[in-house]
Design a protein around this motif. Sequence first.
Motif, PDB file in Angstrom:
ATOM      1  N   ASN A   1      17.334   5.236  -8.106  1.00  0.00           N
ATOM      2  CA  ASN A   1      18.015   4.049  -7.603  1.00  0.00           C
ATOM      3  C   ASN A   1      17.749   3.884  -6.114  1.00  0.00           C
ATOM      4  O   ASN A   1      17.287   4.801  -5.434  1.00  0.00           O
ATOM      5  CB  ASN A   1      19.517   4.104  -7.904  1.00  0.00           C
ATOM      6  N   HIS A   2      18.017   2.688  -5.620  1.00  0.00           N
ATOM      7  CA  HIS A   2      17.688   2.356  -4.236  1.00  0.00           C
ATOM      8  C   HIS A   2      18.511   3.175  -3.241  1.00  0.00           C
ATOM      9  O   HIS A   2      18.093   3.366  -2.099  1.00  0.00           O
ATOM     10  CB  HIS A   2      17.916   0.860  -4.009  1.00  0.00           C
ATOM     11  N   LEU A   3      19.678   3.671  -3.649  1.00  0.00           N
ATOM     12  CA  LEU A   3      20.481   4.487  -2.752  1.00  0.00           C
ATOM     13  C   LEU A   3      19.849   5.860  -2.546  1.00  0.00           C
ATOM     14  O   LEU A   3      20.113   6.518  -1.543  1.00  0.00           O
ATOM     15  CB  LEU A   3      21.897   4.658  -3.323  1.00  0.00           C
ATOM     16  N   GLN A   4      19.023   6.288  -3.481  1.00  0.00           N
ATOM     17  CA  GLN A   4      18.350   7.574  -3.349  1.00  0.00           C
ATOM     18  C   GLN A   4      16.984   7.454  -2.691  1.00  0.00           C
ATOM     19  O   GLN A   4      16.522   8.385  -2.047  1.00  0.00           O
ATOM     20  CB  GLN A   4      18.178   8.208  -4.737  1.00  0.00           C
ATOM     21  N   ASN A   5      16.325   6.309  -2.875  1.00  0.00           N
ATOM     22  CA  ASN A   5      14.988   6.121  -2.328  1.00  0.00           C
ATOM     23  C   ASN A   5      14.774   4.631  -2.092  1.00  0.00           C
ATOM     24  O   ASN A   5      14.905   3.822  -3.007  1.00  0.00           O
ATOM     25  CB  ASN A   5      13.943   6.673  -3.306  1.00  0.00           C
ATOM     26  N   THR A   6      14.393   4.281  -0.860  1.00  0.00           N
ATOM     27  CA  THR A   6      14.309   2.864  -0.502  1.00  0.00           C
ATOM     28  C   THR A   6      13.141   2.147  -1.161  1.00  0.00           C
ATOM     29  O   THR A   6      13.077   0.926  -1.127  1.00  0.00           O
ATOM     30  CB  THR A   6      14.200   2.697   1.024  1.00  0.00           C
ATOM     31  N   THR A   7      12.193   2.889  -1.755  1.00  0.00           N
ATOM     32  CA  THR A   7      11.098   2.233  -2.458  1.00  0.00           C
ATOM     33  C   THR A   7      11.381   2.077  -3.950  1.00  0.00           C
ATOM     34  O   THR A   7      10.505   1.660  -4.704  1.00  0.00           O
ATOM     35  CB  THR A   7       9.780   3.015  -2.282  1.00  0.00           C
ATOM     36  N   ALA A   8      12.593   2.404  -4.373  1.00  0.00           N
ATOM     37  CA  ALA A   8      12.925   2.312  -5.797  1.00  0.00           C
ATOM     38  C   ALA A   8      13.111   0.856  -6.210  1.00  0.00           C
ATOM     39  O   ALA A   8      13.700   0.057  -5.478  1.00  0.00           O
ATOM     40  CB  ALA A   8      14.191   3.101  -6.099  1.00  0.00           C
TER      41      ALA A   8
ATOM     42  N   ASN B   1       0.789  -1.217   0.000  1.00  0.00           N
ATOM     43  CA  ASN B   1       0.000   0.000   0.000  1.00  0.00           C
ATOM     44  C   ASN B   1       0.830   1.281   0.000  1.00  0.00           C
ATOM     45  O   ASN B   1       0.343   2.341   0.367  1.00  0.00           O
ATOM     46  CB  ASN B   1      -0.970   0.018   1.183  1.00  0.00           C
ATOM     47  N   THR B   2       2.082   1.209  -0.384  1.00  0.00           N
ATOM     48  CA  THR B   2       2.913   2.410  -0.445  1.00  0.00           C
ATOM     49  C   THR B   2       3.326   2.733  -1.861  1.00  0.00           C
ATOM     50  O   THR B   2       3.827   3.814  -2.120  1.00  0.00           O
ATOM     51  CB  THR B   2       4.182   2.237   0.403  1.00  0.00           C
ATOM     52  N   GLY B   3       3.142   1.818  -2.791  1.00  0.00           N
ATOM     53  CA  GLY B   3       3.555   2.051  -4.167  1.00  0.00           C
ATOM     54  C   GLY B   3       5.006   1.670  -4.381  1.00  0.00           C
ATOM     55  O   GLY B   3       5.724   1.292  -3.456  1.00  0.00           O
ATOM     56  N   TRP B   4       5.430   1.759  -5.628  1.00  0.00           N
ATOM     57  CA  TRP B   4       6.799   1.439  -5.976  1.00  0.00           C
ATOM     58  C   TRP B   4       7.347   2.571  -6.828  1.00  0.00           C
ATOM     59  O   TRP B   4       6.616   3.257  -7.539  1.00  0.00           O
ATOM     60  CB  TRP B   4       6.882   0.097  -6.696  1.00  0.00           C
ATOM     61  N   ALA B   5       8.659   2.779  -6.760  1.00  0.00           N
ATOM     62  CA  ALA B   5       9.290   3.916  -7.429  1.00  0.00           C
ATOM     63  C   ALA B   5      10.091   3.453  -8.630  1.00  0.00           C
ATOM     64  O   ALA B   5      10.764   2.420  -8.586  1.00  0.00           O
ATOM     65  CB  ALA B   5      10.189   4.672  -6.458  1.00  0.00           C
TER      66      ALA B   5
ATOM     67  N   GLY C   1      13.752  14.599 -19.027  1.00  0.00           N
ATOM     68  CA  GLY C   1      14.439  15.637 -18.294  1.00  0.00           C
ATOM     69  C   GLY C   1      14.017  16.998 -18.811  1.00  0.00           C
ATOM     70  O   GLY C   1      13.415  17.105 -19.881  1.00  0.00           O
ATOM     71  N   PRO C   2      14.331  18.059 -18.099  1.00  0.00           N
ATOM     72  CA  PRO C   2      15.102  18.058 -16.856  1.00  0.00           C
ATOM     73  C   PRO C   2      14.207  17.837 -15.640  1.00  0.00           C
ATOM     74  O   PRO C   2      12.997  18.011 -15.711  1.00  0.00           O
ATOM     75  CB  PRO C   2      15.696  19.468 -16.832  1.00  0.00           C
ATOM     76  N   GLY C   3      14.815  17.507 -14.536  1.00  0.00           N
ATOM     77  CA  GLY C   3      14.091  17.291 -13.304  1.00  0.00           C
ATOM     78  C   GLY C   3      14.790  16.244 -12.462  1.00  0.00           C
ATOM     79  O   GLY C   3      15.220  15.215 -12.979  1.00  0.00           O
ATOM     80  N   PRO C   4      14.912  16.470 -11.153  1.00  0.00           N
ATOM     81  CA  PRO C   4      15.694  15.562 -10.299  1.00  0.00           C
ATOM     82  C   PRO C   4      14.889  14.426  -9.699  1.00  0.00           C
ATOM     83  O   PRO C   4      15.434  13.624  -8.960  1.00  0.00           O
ATOM     84  CB  PRO C   4      16.168  16.505  -9.189  1.00  0.00           C
ATOM     85  N   ALA C   5      13.596  14.355  -9.977  1.00  0.00           N
ATOM     86  CA  ALA C   5      12.729  13.456  -9.223  1.00  0.00           C
ATOM     87  C   ALA C   5      12.526  12.123  -9.925  1.00  0.00           C
ATOM     88  O   ALA C   5      12.846  11.946 -11.095  1.00  0.00           O
ATOM     89  CB  ALA C   5      11.384  14.127  -8.976  1.00  0.00           C
ATOM     90  N   GLY C   6      11.956  11.186  -9.178  1.00  0.00           N
ATOM     91  CA  GLY C   6      11.498   9.929  -9.737  1.00  0.00           C
ATOM     92  C   GLY C   6       9.984   9.881  -9.722  1.00  0.00           C
ATOM     93  O   GLY C   6       9.309  10.869  -9.420  1.00  0.00           O
ATOM     94  N   LEU C   7       9.437   8.702 -10.031  1.00  0.00           N
ATOM     95  CA  LEU C   7       7.991   8.505 -10.046  1.00  0.00           C
ATOM     96  C   LEU C   7       7.595   7.473  -9.004  1.00  0.00           C
ATOM     97  O   LEU C   7       8.224   6.417  -8.891  1.00  0.00           O
ATOM     98  CB  LEU C   7       7.519   8.017 -11.415  1.00  0.00           C
ATOM     99  N   LEU C   8       6.548   7.773  -8.242  1.00  0.00           N
ATOM    100  CA  LEU C   8       5.934   6.811  -7.338  1.00  0.00           C
ATOM    101  C   LEU C   8       4.657   6.304  -8.001  1.00  0.00           C
ATOM    102  O   LEU C   8       3.790   7.081  -8.383  1.00  0.00           O
ATOM    103  CB  LEU C   8       5.603   7.464  -5.996  1.00  0.00           C
ATOM    104  N   HIS C   9       4.546   4.977  -8.152  1.00  0.00           N
ATOM    105  CA  HIS C   9       3.418   4.364  -8.856  1.00  0.00           C
ATOM    106  C   HIS C   9       2.525   3.601  -7.884  1.00  0.00           C
ATOM    107  O   HIS C   9       3.002   2.982  -6.943  1.00  0.00           O
ATOM    108  CB  HIS C   9       3.922   3.353  -9.907  1.00  0.00           C
ATOM    109  N   ARG C  10       1.219   3.647  -8.187  1.00  0.00           N
ATOM    110  CA  ARG C  10       0.255   2.800  -7.496  1.00  0.00           C
ATOM    111  C   ARG C  10      -0.711   2.197  -8.509  1.00  0.00           C
ATOM    112  O   ARG C  10      -1.047   2.836  -9.501  1.00  0.00           O
ATOM    113  CB  ARG C  10      -0.541   3.608  -6.459  1.00  0.00           C
TER     114      ARG C  10
END
Length: 404
Positions: free
Chosen positions: A273-280, A265-269, A390-399
Amino acid sequence: MSGRTAARRAAALVAWCAMVVGAGAVVATPAVAAVPTGTMSAGTVTDGRSLLYVNNPDSLRNTDLAEAGRAISAHSLTAGGVYRAYFSHVNRTSPAVPLHYGIRLTNGRSTATVVTRTRSVWRAGAAGIGGPALADFLNSSESTTITVPGNGRAWLYRSDQLGTGLPAAINQYLVGAADFSTTGLLTAEVLAWSGTAPTGNYTYPGYATDLRDGQAQHRFDKGLSPISAATLTITSTLSTGKVEDQLLSATAGVNTACPTNSYANTGWATNLNHLQNTTALGGDLVSLTTPEGPLVTPCVNSPFGGGKPNLRNWGVTYTVQLTVDNQSFAPRTLALVASGLGGSVNLAYRPPGGTTWQSTVVGDFASVTWATVTAPPGPSTFTASFAVSGPGPAGLLHRLRTTG
């Protein structure tokens, strides 16, 4: 009432309930809604196209220009290859000068090499241009033949020849892409200039280095990857009850250095990479070979300075293959929902059944539904596509959101 009569009435009640449920009637939601089970497989290669990825330096300064004798990036291309070139930079020259951009091909053999360009786009403007540029690129088609003479040079593309706008002004982003194939070994040089198109010889400066938290960090945002498209496979079993977000587990994909994760129930990224976000997922990300030689892997710290890698998979297209087993008696609505992680994301997307790529800006933690399907009772399969520009520093969170 006799036992036999009670049994007959109970059997009749069961038969009536089965008839009503079979007719699609709404039944009471269980006290605890059944959570669907599902898995996601990340990183399947789908098109055999290599990605020439350039976002380093992120900011182009006077010392990065052809006038200063520099090529931003250089890389040898494998003979007989099919490629996608993708770039994103910002004009930070001072004093400010307008910039053009291009990729020059050099043939070191005595025989000519033929290059066929099948798509190309160039944009200069504000940061939000990335999404429309990538969608326009993926919607386009061309067949431009370029002959690179023996021991000679030719341009894969030049922004001053594409007819899609003026050179970039100060603080504007330069975003572009090209799909092409080549019949022979070539060296690609990525060049930016403020005057006439470059004609001389230029040195390759390697990776630009940023200071992050007082530490020199190479950003790794350029190189050659064997992957420009990947498939994310989702399988899901839906039972009765309303479930807001899908439970999924992700398996390792092309990058086995990235961990396998499960999320409830938190989604996946993606695109992180996993070093930047643990849900990646991590395993969905490309690795890059660099002109200096080392392999840059998204889930391993930099061999150039120990900093966390910064790959975003810009320009990589993802196909979401969704297989649903709807075990309830009524159709269920499913939505693929995305939100930005760490900032806004320029998203290009093609919903199920669509033939045209669209674009939107997905805000930080602001949910956008980019694909909706109705799953009838029983098994069904749907396909949708997305890509991050790009450009943009973010990732995507999916549900994966289910209702009905």
